[in-house]
Design a protein around this motif. Structure first.
Motif, mmCIF file in Angstrom:
data_model
loop_
_atom_site.group_PDB
_atom_site.id
_atom_site.type_symbol
_atom_site.label_atom_id
_atom_site.label_comp_id
_atom_site.label_asym_id
_atom_site.label_seq_id
_atom_site.Cartn_x
_atom_site.Cartn_y
_atom_site.Cartn_z
ATOM 1 N N LEU A 93 0.853 -1.209 0.000
ATOM 2 C CA LEU A 93 0.000 0.000 0.000
ATOM 3 C C LEU A 93 0.883 1.251 0.000
ATOM 4 C CD1 LEU A 93 -2.711 -1.164 2.562
ATOM 5 C CD2 LEU A 93 -2.945 -0.971 0.092
ATOM 6 N N HIS A 95 0.355 4.419 0.368
ATOM 7 C CA HIS A 95 0.177 5.525 1.319
ATOM 8 C C HIS A 95 0.709 5.186 2.708
ATOM 9 C CE1 HIS A 95 -3.523 3.148 2.011
ATOM 10 N NE2 HIS A 95 -3.497 3.655 3.231
ATOM 11 N N TYR B 2 -8.258 -1.765 14.612
ATOM 12 C CA TYR B 2 -7.228 -1.470 13.610
ATOM 13 C C TYR B 2 -7.847 -0.828 12.364
ATOM 14 C CZ TYR B 2 -8.276 -5.259 10.315
ATOM 15 O OH TYR B 2 -8.856 -6.056 9.360
ATOM 16 N N LYS B 5 -7.951 2.747 13.037
ATOM 17 C CA LYS B 5 -6.588 3.285 12.981
ATOM 18 C C LYS B 5 -6.158 3.438 11.524
ATOM 19 C CE LYS B 5 -2.927 0.694 13.572
ATOM 20 N NZ LYS B 5 -2.009 -0.286 14.144
ATOM 21 N N ASN B 6 -6.443 2.390 10.736
ATOM 22 C CA ASN B 6 -6.070 2.418 9.325
ATOM 23 C C ASN B 6 -6.850 3.498 8.574
ATOM 24 O OD1 ASN B 6 -4.353 1.208 7.432
ATOM 25 N ND2 ASN B 6 -6.090 0.158 6.491
ATOM 26 N N ILE B 9 -5.233 6.798 9.389
ATOM 27 C CA ILE B 9 -3.974 6.970 8.632
ATOM 28 C C ILE B 9 -4.301 7.337 7.182
ATOM 29 C CG2 ILE B 9 -1.949 5.743 7.726
ATOM 30 C CD1 ILE B 9 -1.933 4.100 10.343
ATOM 31 N N SER B 10 -5.268 6.622 6.622
ATOM 32 C CA SER B 10 -5.651 6.851 5.233
ATOM 33 C C SER B 10 -6.149 8.287 5.028
ATOM 34 C CB SER B 10 -6.732 5.843 4.846
ATOM 35 O OG SER B 10 -7.068 6.008 3.513
ATOM 36 N N ARG B 13 -3.186 10.641 5.138
ATOM 37 C CA ARG B 13 -2.256 10.533 3.995
ATOM 38 C C ARG B 13 -2.913 10.968 2.685
ATOM 39 N NH1 ARG B 13 1.403 6.603 6.294
ATOM 40 N NH2 ARG B 13 1.801 7.621 8.270
ATOM 41 N N GLU B 347 -5.886 -0.453 -3.893
ATOM 42 C CA GLU B 347 -5.777 -0.615 -2.428
ATOM 43 C C GLU B 347 -6.764 -1.685 -1.944
ATOM 44 O OE1 GLU B 347 -6.311 3.094 -0.351
ATOM 45 O OE2 GLU B 347 -6.651 2.049 1.549
ATOM 46 N N LEU B 351 -5.776 -5.130 -0.031
ATOM 47 C CA LEU B 351 -6.350 -5.463 1.286
ATOM 48 C C LEU B 351 -7.089 -6.802 1.246
ATOM 49 C CD1 LEU B 351 -7.707 -1.938 2.335
ATOM 50 C CD2 LEU B 351 -5.792 -3.160 3.376
ATOM 51 N N GLU B 360 -14.924 -5.808 6.274
ATOM 52 C CA GLU B 360 -13.936 -4.978 6.965
ATOM 53 C C GLU B 360 -13.448 -3.847 6.054
ATOM 54 O OE1 GLU B 360 -11.946 -8.127 10.104
ATOM 55 O OE2 GLU B 360 -11.189 -8.105 8.045
#
Lengths: 224, 484
Positions: A93, A95, B2, B5-6, B9-10, B13, B347, B351, B360
């Motif tokens: 990923l 990013h 998580y 959290k992810n 972050i996403s 960013r 992405e 994932l 999820e």
């Protein structure tokens, strides 16, 4: 027998295709060995790996993981916990940085670790990358470094099988050797089952068993 | 955990994309906040009007019905007078009968009769207080038994019936109103008292204008002042309109009418209805109970509704504005999310490949949007809270001006710029005055915030539909193959 994965009479045809991509394949994979699946482009190597890694479901034949039919188990869990996948194009990923990519993988596979950050750094070290590299965004790393991150990520939840699809296809000869060293060490020292799809003779020569996919499939097993 | 959290972050960013989404949500939230505040405040005002003002029903002459019937068969004036005389006056028994209804919570009435007095001189002979007599005069109806006296004697059945005092049109300037509504007492206009040198405690005698032998004595217990604003025509008179009105109770009127059967007593009942929905039912019930066809039930409902019209218009505008904002905002967010999901297809593939379940991945994408939406909602609601009060008052002011301009324009057409179209001066019993809405306190409150939160949640989920459907349709291997 130490078979962790077994393929029996596996055939596959795409839903929109006319000819079989794979026809009556039967292989067995053991822990502690490196397997090379050789074949020309379009021979079905990637399709076979997609089926083994649970990214696609098969309709004819069977794939057994520790004796259990792959189609009958939770494939998301299987991919997140039982097998590690390394792609030619790394599939990280962009990013996230290297460490975050590894930690995310641990999170998905519900790894219970007090310090995932420390564990990620150790994994990166095991593939030859330091913490400073680990904090870089993925696109700031070289192709070889990205592939090492991809391997580290695939090891983050300690799977029994590592599947690598042309892992060195985008890398130079020197880096290819380094990556192969990591993968063979995983098989021989960590007792993992490493399955590599490749058309490179160099990679094949470093593996323990070579399966070559042709129209009529041949088995060229080497002595480990 | 998580996933959140992810998601965070996403968001961090991909600031550019999320700031764009955030700006749209802020605009939608701010607009919605203002619209909701206006709607909320408007609804509160309308419901407070419903609570503040009883739905009052009165029985009035249905002149339209009467005139059309009288003119229909080309009757002569004498025949019309005869017909008019045949119309039965409302009696106290009628009022009790009508008031005994499931739709009525309480009722009261006033009786009025035209009288002369032995002691009192009227303030002016020109004043004709009885609206009923005015109507008859207008109709050209003359009748011997309906001679007009110098004074109007009005009797109230209770304090509730004394609307002029309740609304402050009349106030007691000296003395008091007797609490005993069966006593032979009265109060008179302070101007009338001054002209005739009447003191509190004095006795006055009222007599039938047609029969001087019929008389009744009343003790003056107080004086009242008429505070009604003078109209242009009143300015020509040195006395207030009510100067020749003597106020007493219904018992006195009943006693006088018992002495003289021919005395014409006008009864003005007021029924307090349980709610505004029962007006038609009550009217039908009265017809069934035998209310003459020349009578009709009038209410103050139109009056209340007309006074809250501006606020209702503002509320309607706010609803339309809210709907348009939500539709535009929803569509823009939906499109942005569709583009977002297409951009992040790779992405999603990665994932899914490393084992993240579809639900999820969906949860992460929705969480990202929720976080952005929540932060934007807080900013939008804050801006909306600051702007809602001045914006809503500005809108209401413009709405009131627009309505007033319309009314003035109609008034000017009649040559009367300040003409009041809502009050029918000739009504036998006028319904109580209703206060006009001139300001609105559209402050943001908990209810508005909860509504805004629900709207934000709904909008986010709606705009996430594209993400959810795409993610559930995507095959990871297909995405990665496309990428390769």
């Amino acid at each position: 027998m130490n078979n962790v994965l077994e393929i029996k009479n596996l055939s596959y045809i795409y839903s929109d295709g006319f000819d079989y991509v794979l026809k009556n394949l039967s292989f067995s994979f053991e822990k502690g060995k490196v397997y090379a699946i050789k074949g020309k482009s379009g021979s079905g190597k990637t399709t076979l790996l997609s089926l083994i890694s649970g990214l696609e479901r098969y309709k004819e034949g069977s794939i057994l993981f520790k004796g259990k039919e792959l189609n009958d188990i939770d494939l998301d869990y299987y991919r997140s916990s039982n097998i590690g996948i390394v792609f030619q194009s790394f599939n990280l990923l962009p990013h996230l940085n290297a460490i975050e990519n590894i930690i995310l993988s641990m999170d998905i596979s519900k790894v219970k670790s007090i310090d995932k950050y420390k564990m990620a750094i150790e994994l990166l070290k095991s593939v030859g990358l330091d913490e400073e590299k680990g904090k870089r965004r993925i696109l700031k790393l070289s192709g070889g470094e990205q592939q090492r991150v991809a391997i580290a990520r695939s090891l983050s939840y300690n799977p029994e099988i590592i599947i690598a699809d042309e892992p060195t296809g985008n890398l130079d000869k020197e880096t290819e050797d380094e990556i192969m060293k990591i993968l063979t060490d995983l098989a021989h020292k960590e007792n993992k089952c490493v399955i590599i799809a490749t058309h490179s003779n160099n990679i094949a020569s470093k593996s323990d068993v070579i399966f070559e996919i042709k129209k009529s499939v041949k088995n060229k097993e080497k002595i480990a | 955990m998580y996933i959140l959290k992810n998601a965070w972050i996403s968001i961090m960013r991909n600031k550019g994309r999320n700031i764009l989404i955030g700006i749209i949500i802020i605009v939608v939230a701010c607009s919605s906040c203002i619209a909701l505040s206006i709607m909320n405040a408007a609804n509160e005002i309308v419901s407070s009007y419903d609570e503040k003002y009883d739905i009052e029903a009165t029985i009035t002459m249905n002149r339209q019905n009467m005139l059309s019937d009288f003119n229909k068969d080309s009757s002569s004036q004498e025949e019309n007078i005869e017909k008019f005389n045949e119309i039965e006056e409302l009696t106290v028994e009628d009022i009790d009968n009508y008031g005994n209804s499931e739709y009525v919570s309480s009722y009261y009435y006033t009786s009025s009769v035209s009288v002369n007095s032995k002691e009192l001189e009227p303030a002016t002979e020109e004043i004709q207080s009885s609206t009923n007599n005015k109507f008859r005069d207008n109709m050209g109806i003359k009748n011997e038994r309906m001679s007009t006296g110098d004074f109007t004697l009005i009797g109230y059945s209770s304090y509730s019936a004394m609307n002029d005092f309740i609304l402050g049109t009349y106030t007691i300037s000296e003395g008091t109103i007797s609490e005993d509504f069966e006593s032979d007492t009265c109060i008179i206009n302070s101007e009338l008292a001054s002209i005739n040198d009447i003191e509190i405690g004095d006795t006055i005698t009222v007599v039938d204008p047609d029969d001087e032998d019929v008389e009744y004595e009343l003790t003056v217990t107080g004086f009242y002042t008429d505070n009604k604003e003078e109209t242009e025509s009143d300015m020509n008179s040195m006395y207030s309109q009510s100067v020749n009105t003597i106020i007493t109770n219904t018992h006195v009127i009943d006693s006088i009418s018992e002495k003289d059967d021919s005395l014409r007593v006008s009864i003005g009942p007021t029924f307090i209805l349980k709610n505004s929905d029962v007006v038609d039912e009550f009217s039908s019930e009265l017809q069934e109970k035998g209310l003459n066809e020349y009578y009709q039930v009038s209410t103050n409902l139109d009056k209340i509704e007309s006074e809250t019209e501006s606020i209702k218009n503002l509320s309607s505008f706010a609803i339309v504005f809210l709907i348009v904002t939500l539709i535009i905002g929803g569509v823009v967010l939906l499109v942005l999310n569709m583009i977002n999901v297409r951009e992040r297809k790779y992405e999603i593939g990665v994932l899914r490949t490393i084992g993240m379940k579809k639900r999820e991945v969906i949860l992460q994408f929705v969480s990202e949007l929720m976080i952005v939406a929540f932060i934007s909602l807080i900013i939008g609601a804050s801006v909306g809270a600051v702007l809602s009060v001045p914006v809503s008052n500005k809108l209401l002011e413009s709405e009131i001006n627009s309505t007033e301009n319309q009314v003035n324009q109609i008034g000017e057409n009649f040559g009367k710029p300040n003409m009041d179209f809502n009050i029918d001066k000739n009504d036998i019993s006028e319904v109580s005055t209703v206060e006009k809405v001139t300001s609105i306190n559209a402050a943001v409150n908990i209810k508005v915030l909860i509504e805004l939160l629900c709207i934000g949640l709904g909008l986010t989920l709606f705009s996430s539909i594209s993400a959810m459907t795409s993610i559930s349709r995507f095959s990871p291997i297909t995405i990665l193959k496309e990428r390769t």
